[in-house]
Structure formats: C-alpha cells, structure tokens
Design a protein around this motif. Structure first.
Motif, PDB file in Angstrom:
ATOM      1  N   LYS A  16      50.759  34.985  51.466  1.00  0.00           N
ATOM      2  CA  LYS A  16      49.575  35.778  51.789  1.00  0.00           C
ATOM      3  C   LYS A  16      49.329  36.840  50.724  1.00  0.00           C
ATOM      4  O   LYS A  16      50.191  37.695  50.478  1.00  0.00           O
ATOM      5  CB  LYS A  16      49.746  36.425  53.173  1.00  0.00           C
ATOM      6  CG  LYS A  16      49.845  35.414  54.316  1.00  0.00           C
ATOM      7  CD  LYS A  16      50.109  36.099  55.635  1.00  0.00           C
ATOM      8  CE  LYS A  16      49.971  35.099  56.793  1.00  0.00           C
ATOM      9  NZ  LYS A  16      50.985  34.011  56.706  1.00  0.00           N
ATOM     10  N   LEU A  17      48.153  36.804  50.104  1.00  0.00           N
ATOM     11  CA  LEU A  17      47.808  37.741  49.041  1.00  0.00           C
ATOM     12  C   LEU A  17      47.097  38.965  49.626  1.00  0.00           C
ATOM     13  O   LEU A  17      46.042  38.837  50.254  1.00  0.00           O
ATOM     14  CB  LEU A  17      46.909  37.072  48.008  1.00  0.00           C
ATOM     15  CG  LEU A  17      46.494  37.965  46.821  1.00  0.00           C
ATOM     16  CD1 LEU A  17      47.719  38.374  46.001  1.00  0.00           C
ATOM     17  CD2 LEU A  17      45.473  37.245  45.944  1.00  0.00           C
ATOM     18  N   LEU A  18      47.694  40.127  49.399  1.00  0.00           N
ATOM     19  CA  LEU A  18      47.118  41.386  49.850  1.00  0.00           C
ATOM     20  C   LEU A  18      46.549  42.141  48.656  1.00  0.00           C
ATOM     21  O   LEU A  18      47.102  42.090  47.556  1.00  0.00           O
ATOM     22  CB  LEU A  18      48.186  42.256  50.526  1.00  0.00           C
ATOM     23  CG  LEU A  18      49.051  41.628  51.616  1.00  0.00           C
ATOM     24  CD1 LEU A  18      49.972  42.685  52.213  1.00  0.00           C
ATOM     25  CD2 LEU A  18      48.210  40.962  52.674  1.00  0.00           C
ATOM     26  N   ARG A  19      45.474  42.864  48.902  1.00  0.00           N
ATOM     27  CA  ARG A  19      44.894  43.708  47.865  1.00  0.00           C
ATOM     28  C   ARG A  19      44.889  45.151  48.348  1.00  0.00           C
ATOM     29  O   ARG A  19      44.612  45.430  49.511  1.00  0.00           O
ATOM     30  CB  ARG A  19      43.473  43.252  47.519  1.00  0.00           C
ATOM     31  CG  ARG A  19      43.438  41.874  46.865  1.00  0.00           C
ATOM     32  CD  ARG A  19      42.068  41.526  46.303  1.00  0.00           C
ATOM     33  NE  ARG A  19      42.119  40.265  45.584  1.00  0.00           N
ATOM     34  CZ  ARG A  19      41.879  39.071  46.132  1.00  0.00           C
ATOM     35  NH1 ARG A  19      41.555  39.002  47.418  1.00  0.00           N
ATOM     36  NH2 ARG A  19      41.952  37.963  45.418  1.00  0.00           N
ATOM     37  N   GLY A  20      45.217  46.041  47.422  1.00  0.00           N
ATOM     38  CA  GLY A  20      45.296  47.443  47.798  1.00  0.00           C
ATOM     39  C   GLY A  20      45.007  48.348  46.626  1.00  0.00           C
ATOM     40  O   GLY A  20      44.465  47.914  45.600  1.00  0.00           O
ATOM     41  N   CYS A  21      45.368  49.593  46.789  1.00  0.00           N
ATOM     42  CA  CYS A  21      45.127  50.572  45.737  1.00  0.00           C
ATOM     43  C   CYS A  21      46.172  51.678  45.790  1.00  0.00           C
ATOM     44  O   CYS A  21      46.806  51.903  46.823  1.00  0.00           O
ATOM     45  CB  CYS A  21      43.725  51.171  45.856  1.00  0.00           C
ATOM     46  SG  CYS A  21      43.455  52.099  47.377  1.00  0.00           S
ATOM     47  N   VAL A  42      40.075  47.183  61.029  1.00  0.00           N
ATOM     48  CA  VAL A  42      39.535  48.157  60.075  1.00  0.00           C
ATOM     49  C   VAL A  42      40.009  47.741  58.679  1.00  0.00           C
ATOM     50  O   VAL A  42      40.271  46.560  58.427  1.00  0.00           O
ATOM     51  CB  VAL A  42      39.981  49.595  60.444  1.00  0.00           C
ATOM     52  CG1 VAL A  42      39.110  50.632  59.747  1.00  0.00           C
ATOM     53  CG2 VAL A  42      39.882  49.823  61.944  1.00  0.00           C
ATOM     54  N   ASP A  43      40.127  48.649  57.744  1.00  0.00           N
ATOM     55  CA  ASP A  43      40.625  48.355  56.410  1.00  0.00           C
ATOM     56  C   ASP A  43      41.190  49.630  55.810  1.00  0.00           C
ATOM     57  O   ASP A  43      41.258  50.662  56.467  1.00  0.00           O
ATOM     58  CB  ASP A  43      39.527  47.758  55.520  1.00  0.00           C
ATOM     59  CG  ASP A  43      38.306  48.661  55.395  1.00  0.00           C
ATOM     60  OD1 ASP A  43      38.469  49.902  55.410  1.00  0.00           O
ATOM     61  OD2 ASP A  43      37.189  48.136  55.256  1.00  0.00           O
ATOM     62  N   LYS A  44      41.588  49.545  54.551  1.00  0.00           N
ATOM     63  CA  LYS A  44      42.269  50.670  53.903  1.00  0.00           C
ATOM     64  C   LYS A  44      41.365  51.884  53.694  1.00  0.00           C
ATOM     65  O   LYS A  44      41.865  52.988  53.469  1.00  0.00           O
ATOM     66  CB  LYS A  44      42.861  50.224  52.562  1.00  0.00           C
ATOM     67  CG  LYS A  44      41.852  49.779  51.517  1.00  0.00           C
ATOM     68  CD  LYS A  44      42.540  49.330  50.241  1.00  0.00           C
ATOM     69  CE  LYS A  44      41.563  48.861  49.180  1.00  0.00           C
ATOM     70  NZ  LYS A  44      40.845  47.623  49.576  1.00  0.00           N
ATOM     71  N   ARG A  67      47.715  52.249  49.736  1.00  0.00           N
ATOM     72  CA  ARG A  67      47.042  51.632  50.874  1.00  0.00           C
ATOM     73  C   ARG A  67      46.712  50.186  50.550  1.00  0.00           C
ATOM     74  O   ARG A  67      46.218  49.889  49.465  1.00  0.00           O
ATOM     75  CB  ARG A  67      45.742  52.379  51.211  1.00  0.00           C
ATOM     76  CG  ARG A  67      45.939  53.769  51.786  1.00  0.00           C
ATOM     77  CD  ARG A  67      44.629  54.537  51.801  1.00  0.00           C
ATOM     78  NE  ARG A  67      44.136  54.758  50.450  1.00  0.00           N
ATOM     79  CZ  ARG A  67      42.859  54.689  50.080  1.00  0.00           C
ATOM     80  NH1 ARG A  67      41.931  54.383  50.965  1.00  0.00           N
ATOM     81  NH2 ARG A  67      42.506  54.917  48.825  1.00  0.00           N
ATOM     82  N   PHE A  68      47.013  49.303  51.473  1.00  0.00           N
ATOM     83  CA  PHE A  68      46.654  47.893  51.346  1.00  0.00           C
ATOM     84  C   PHE A  68      45.832  47.468  52.559  1.00  0.00           C
ATOM     85  O   PHE A  68      45.987  48.016  53.650  1.00  0.00           O
ATOM     86  CB  PHE A  68      47.908  47.020  51.293  1.00  0.00           C
ATOM     87  CG  PHE A  68      48.543  46.903  49.933  1.00  0.00           C
ATOM     88  CD1 PHE A  68      48.254  45.827  49.103  1.00  0.00           C
ATOM     89  CD2 PHE A  68      49.445  47.853  49.491  1.00  0.00           C
ATOM     90  CE1 PHE A  68      48.844  45.712  47.856  1.00  0.00           C
ATOM     91  CE2 PHE A  68      50.045  47.756  48.249  1.00  0.00           C
ATOM     92  CZ  PHE A  68      49.742  46.675  47.419  1.00  0.00           C
ATOM     93  N   GLY A  74      39.609  43.589  55.182  1.00  0.00           N
ATOM     94  CA  GLY A  74      39.150  44.217  53.943  1.00  0.00           C
ATOM     95  C   GLY A  74      39.030  43.233  52.794  1.00  0.00           C
ATOM     96  O   GLY A  74      38.443  42.152  52.925  1.00  0.00           O
ATOM     97  N   GLU A  75      39.627  43.588  51.660  1.00  0.00           N
ATOM     98  CA  GLU A  75      39.532  42.766  50.451  1.00  0.00           C
ATOM     99  C   GLU A  75      40.672  41.766  50.312  1.00  0.00           C
ATOM    100  O   GLU A  75      40.682  40.963  49.374  1.00  0.00           O
ATOM    101  CB  GLU A  75      39.523  43.672  49.217  1.00  0.00           C
ATOM    102  CG  GLU A  75      38.303  44.567  49.106  1.00  0.00           C
ATOM    103  CD  GLU A  75      38.300  45.397  47.837  1.00  0.00           C
ATOM    104  OE1 GLU A  75      37.285  45.354  47.115  1.00  0.00           O
ATOM    105  OE2 GLU A  75      39.302  46.071  47.557  1.00  0.00           O
ATOM    106  N   SER A  76      41.644  41.802  51.218  1.00  0.00           N
ATOM    107  CA  SER A  76      42.758  40.856  51.127  1.00  0.00           C
ATOM    108  C   SER A  76      42.287  39.445  51.453  1.00  0.00           C
ATOM    109  O   SER A  76      41.246  39.236  52.084  1.00  0.00           O
ATOM    110  CB  SER A  76      43.892  41.273  52.060  1.00  0.00           C
ATOM    111  OG  SER A  76      44.536  42.447  51.581  1.00  0.00           O
ATOM    112  N   GLU A  77      43.078  38.479  51.047  1.00  0.00           N
ATOM    113  CA  GLU A  77      42.751  37.087  51.321  1.00  0.00           C
ATOM    114  C   GLU A  77      42.913  36.780  52.811  1.00  0.00           C
ATOM    115  O   GLU A  77      43.454  37.572  53.578  1.00  0.00           O
ATOM    116  CB  GLU A  77      43.653  36.170  50.486  1.00  0.00           C
ATOM    117  CG  GLU A  77      43.375  36.226  48.992  1.00  0.00           C
ATOM    118  CD  GLU A  77      41.968  35.752  48.653  1.00  0.00           C
ATOM    119  OE1 GLU A  77      41.666  34.566  48.854  1.00  0.00           O
ATOM    120  OE2 GLU A  77      41.158  36.596  48.203  1.00  0.00           O
TER     121      GLU A  77
END
Length: 255
Positions: A16-21, A42-44, A67-68, A74-77
């Motif tokens: 599972k690919l997560l996107r964060g900052c 919700v999301d980050k 935050r992911f 959100g933007e994660s896959e």
C-alpha cells in the motif's frame, strides 16, 4: 520571512502506497518531531485545515511534523472501500518507524498525536512504540457507533458497501472495528498522555473519556474545550487545542 522546510514524501507499507508531507523548522536539525494521524474519512489536511494549521504551529515552536494520508484517503493510493482499521494501525506504526529513521527527527523525542479515530490509533500503538509522548484529540474509541448510525448499519445484516457522504464504506470495515476494544488495546503506556475533548462533541461523546481516565489514571492530563464540537470548528477552539498541545510537547521534550 524565516524559511521553513516542506517536503512531499511517499511510504510503501506492504503493498500500500501512502503519500504524506513533512514540515520542519529551518536548519538541518535534528528536531523533536510529531507524527499526526487524521481520523475517519478525512485526510492529512483536516476539515477547515485543522491538522495543517497545527503542523505549521508545531514548526513555529521548533518541532517537525509528519502527516500521511492513510490508504484509501486523501492523496494516498487505494479506494476508500479498501480502508480497514487494522491496516491503519499498521500504517501508523510504519509512519512512526519511518520518522524515527529520518535525519530531521530527534529519535529520542518523537511524539504521536491524532484526532478522532486517529487519536484512538495513537493510544493503541503507543504501548508498543513507547514514544516520548501521546496527544489524543477527541479519541474515537466509540467511532463504531457513530459510523454505524450515520449509515444505519444493522449488525448481522451488513451490506457489502454503504454510501457515506459520497464515499463507499465497506461492511467489512464495520465488522472488524466492532470487534476491537480500543481502550483495552491501549493498555501498557505509562507515560503522560494528553487528552483534549470538546465539551459538546457530537460524534464522540465526552462521556467516552471516562474509560481513558480509568485506564491511564494519574498519567492522563485531560483538557476540556468548553462548548467545542468534534472538529473544534472555531478560531478560539482551535487556538486552545493548539496551545494546550504545544504546552504539553514542550514540557515533555525537556524531560
């Protein structure tokens, strides 16, 4: 204006690919760091930028903030219908481990924080990870009941999917989360925990903090935001939440 660091990052947890900052103060660090986890659906960023503005406040106070988006958010896959509570628990553990290994983070001063279901996840992984501290904003130990009511889910008759605000929620998610005693799973963390809850929370009733009071005992610091709802959706309520959280972080990082 003082330059701050902002970096988009990706993390593979299993398949599972997560996107964060990452937001961090100017300089090489390392800095004390906060891993912040969002809640259900919700999301980050958070509603009305609740999480984003907290991250910026952290940076201004000398902390990095990670935050992911959980998988399917959100933007994660992934799609929301693939989201499972147990997967988010594993993803949160991986995010913490990733943060500890980063050059910007002071590995001895990494904190966990989360809102709603993210707060419940923080409480559950803290005994295993033993972070420097843990902050729970309206922790969602009763999230199953709120979510079930929103979609009128009937135990024993779960549908494959429910439409929850335009997202497809899997009945398997409800089956899984119903069986989890989130407070029981949180036992074993003996460091000071900060719990902040809105007095008029419409999703996670304020009475739910009693279970945490019983479990954490003298290790729990409870702050009530009088009049506040679940999302702390006023400038004053947000300010109080941020102020109390930063005060806790600064107190713990010096210990």
């Amino acid at each position: 204006m003082e330059k701050k660091m902002y970096k988009s990052v990706e993390l593979l947890v299993g398949s599972k690919l997560l996107r964060g900052c990452v937001r961090a103060p100017e300089g090489e660090g390392p800095f004390p760091a906060v891993c912040f986890f969002h809640g259900f659906s919700v999301d980050k960023i958070g509603l009305m930028r609740l999480h984003e503005l907290f991250a910026r406040r952290c940076v201004n106070e000398g902390f990095a903030c990670v935050r992911f988006d959980f998988y399917g958010c959100g933007e994660s896959e992934g799609d929301f219908n693939e989201m499972r509570f147990s997967d988010e628990v594993e993803q949160a553990k991986a995010i913490y481990s990733w943060t500890v290994d980063q050059n910007f983070a002071d590995a001895q001063n990494v904190f966990l924080a989360g809102h709603s279901m993210g707060g419940a996840i923080v409480s559950m992984i803290a005994p295993l990870l033993q972070p420097k501290g843990a902050i729970l904003w309206s922790p969602g130990n009763s999230a199953y009941y709120d979510i079930s009511e929103r979609v009128h889910a009937i135990p024993g008759h779960y549908k494959d999917f429910y439409d929850i605000g335009g997202l497809a929620l899997s009945g398997a998610f409800l089956s899984e989360i119903r069986a989890i005693d989130m407070v029981k799973e949180a036992e074993g963390y003996n460091t000071e925990v900060l719990l902040i809850h809105g007095e008029k929370d419409e999703k996670i009733p304020i009475s739910s903090i009693g279970l945490y009071l019983d479990m954490y005992g003298k290790n729990l610091t409870t702050e009530i935001i009088w009049g506040a709802n679940h999302q702390f959706s006023s400038l004053d309520w947000k300010q109080q939440v941020y102020d109390k959280s930063i005060e806790y972080l600064k107190r713990r990082v010096s210990q």
